[in-house]
Enzyme design. Structure first.
Site, PDB file in Angstrom:
ATOM      1  CG  HIS A  17       8.282  10.344 -11.240  1.00 21.92           C
ATOM      2  ND1 HIS A  17       7.100   9.698 -11.521  1.00 21.92           N
ATOM      3  CD2 HIS A  17       9.124   9.377 -10.771  1.00 21.92           C
ATOM      4  CE1 HIS A  17       7.222   8.411 -11.220  1.00 21.92           C
ATOM      5  NE2 HIS A  17       8.438   8.192 -10.780  1.00 21.92           N
ATOM      6  CG  HIS A  32      12.026   7.243 -10.969  1.00 24.69           C
ATOM      7  ND1 HIS A  32      11.315   7.048  -9.812  1.00 24.69           N
ATOM      8  CD2 HIS A  32      13.206   7.812 -10.605  1.00 24.69           C
ATOM      9  CE1 HIS A  32      12.029   7.487  -8.788  1.00 24.69           C
ATOM     10  NE2 HIS A  32      13.180   7.956  -9.227  1.00 24.69           N
ATOM     11  CG  ASP A  42       9.416   2.777 -13.498  1.00 24.29           C
ATOM     12  OD1 ASP A  42      10.022   3.830 -13.196  1.00 24.29           O
ATOM     13  OD2 ASP A  42       8.621   2.218 -12.711  1.00 24.29           O
ATOM     14  CG  HIS A  43       7.080   6.596 -14.129  1.00 25.18           C
ATOM     15  ND1 HIS A  43       5.791   6.717 -13.661  1.00 25.18           N
ATOM     16  CD2 HIS A  43       7.686   5.691 -13.311  1.00 25.18           C
ATOM     17  CE1 HIS A  43       5.629   5.936 -12.605  1.00 25.18           C
ATOM     18  NE2 HIS A  43       6.761   5.303 -12.377  1.00 25.18           N
ATOM     19  CG  HIS A  97       8.558   8.455  -6.007  1.00 32.52           C
ATOM     20  ND1 HIS A  97       8.916   7.239  -5.483  1.00 32.52           N
ATOM     21  CD2 HIS A  97       8.720   8.347  -7.355  1.00 32.52           C
ATOM     22  CE1 HIS A  97       9.281   6.432  -6.476  1.00 32.52           C
ATOM     23  NE2 HIS A  97       9.175   7.073  -7.615  1.00 32.52           N
ATOM     24  CG  ASP A 117       6.101   5.594  -9.152  1.00 32.96           C
ATOM     25  OD1 ASP A 117       5.095   5.045  -9.630  1.00 32.96           O
ATOM     26  OD2 ASP A 117       7.266   5.330  -9.522  1.00 32.96           O
ATOM     27  CG  HIS A 137       4.412   0.768  -9.830  1.00 34.89           C
ATOM     28  ND1 HIS A 137       5.301  -0.047 -10.503  1.00 34.89           N
ATOM     29  CD2 HIS A 137       4.953   1.999  -9.839  1.00 34.89           C
ATOM     30  CE1 HIS A 137       6.351   0.672 -10.893  1.00 34.89           C
ATOM     31  NE2 HIS A 137       6.165   1.928 -10.501  1.00 34.89           N
TER      32      HIS A 137
HETATM   33 ZN   LIG Z   1       9.215   6.443  -9.661  1.00 39.46          ZN
END
Ligand SMILES: [Zn+2]
Length: 256
Positions: free
Chosen positions: A52, A54, A56-57, A110, A130, A168
């Site tokens: 996805h 985001h 941090d990905h 998410h 996530d 995570h």
């Molecule tokens: Zn995420």
């Protein structure tokens, strides 16, 4: 084939799947720790996969793609710069450089276009970003409780032995919440003891398995009487079914 957790930021795991001297990375939020890992292990990067959009990905995606000139896969319905092959439910790929066939599930909730990568067969695994966490689930940033509970149900229907590679290390906090929701769950108490010991050794608690998540993850157990009762007590009213129970405990977790 080996799957390595590369820690990044506060609590992210970037996943490196390696076979021989080749490797693919799932959700490279940061290029630097991946480059260090590849260098330290003498690995060549042959594919990049994203679940996805985001940061941090995908934050390290362009840098890794330009350095290694390798194929980049990601969700069809999210705007992520650098994706070359856009995937949606039912698509199948063989990860370039690895003998790793994966099928794709749409798991919105998410984010709106979130996907998961499933490896079936004798050594099953899922990279679910996530969506599902060990003993928890992602926040609903772009989707509805209906969508997220359907996505989690899809993941819960995978074979019990399927290893769950989430993104995570939230497990101990998730277990504290799960205990508040379902204090009578003996499997949860066992999991807590084991995962606390794992963290005390400084090791990741993930991957877990689909079977363990079914037994202990409250977000997959919204039809279990104790979970329903806790959700109704928290809501202060009767709830009309598993999706309402899911929505209530997801809200509850946000402020727990
Ligand atoms: Zn995420």
């Amino acid at each position: 084939m080996q799957v390595h957790a590369v820690p990044a930021f506060q609590d992210n795991y970037l996943w490196v799947v390696a076979e021989g001297a080749r490797a693919a990375v799932v959700d490279p939020g940061d290029a630097a720790p991946i480059e260090r890992f590849l260098e330290a292990h003498g690995l060549e990067l042959t594919a990049i996969l994203a679940t996805h959009h985001h940061g941090d990905h995908v934050g390290g995606l362009l840098s890794l793609a330009s350095h290694w000139r390798c194929p980049v896969f990601g969700p069809a319905h999210e705007a992520i710069e650098g994706i070359q092959t856009r995937l949606t439910e039912g698509d199948r790929i063989t990860v370039p450089g690895l003998d790793l066939p994966l099928s794709v599930l749409d798991v919105p909730g998410h984010t709106a276009g979130h996907i998961a990568y499933v490896r079936s067969g004798p050594d099953p695994m899922v990279f679910c970003g996530d969506t599902m966490f060990a003993c928890g689930c992602g926040r609903l940033f772009e989707g509805t409780p209906e969508q997220m509970s359907a996505s989690l149900a899809k993941l819960a229907r995978l074979p019990e032995a399927t290893r769950v590679y989430c993104a995570h290390e939230y497990t101990l906090a998730n277990i504290r919440f799960a205990e508040a929701v379902e204090p009578g769950n003996a499997r949860l108490a066992e999991r807590k003891a084991r995962d606390q010991a794992t963290r005390a050794r400084g090791e990741p608690t993930v991957p877990s398995t689909v079977g363990e998540e079914r037994a202990t993850n409250p977000f997959l157990r919204c039809d279990v009487p104790e979970v329903v009762a806790s959700a109704e007590r928290h809501a202060g009213r009767k709830l009309s079914g598993p999706v309402e129970v899911f929505a209530e405990i997801r809200e509850w977790k946000n402020t727990f």
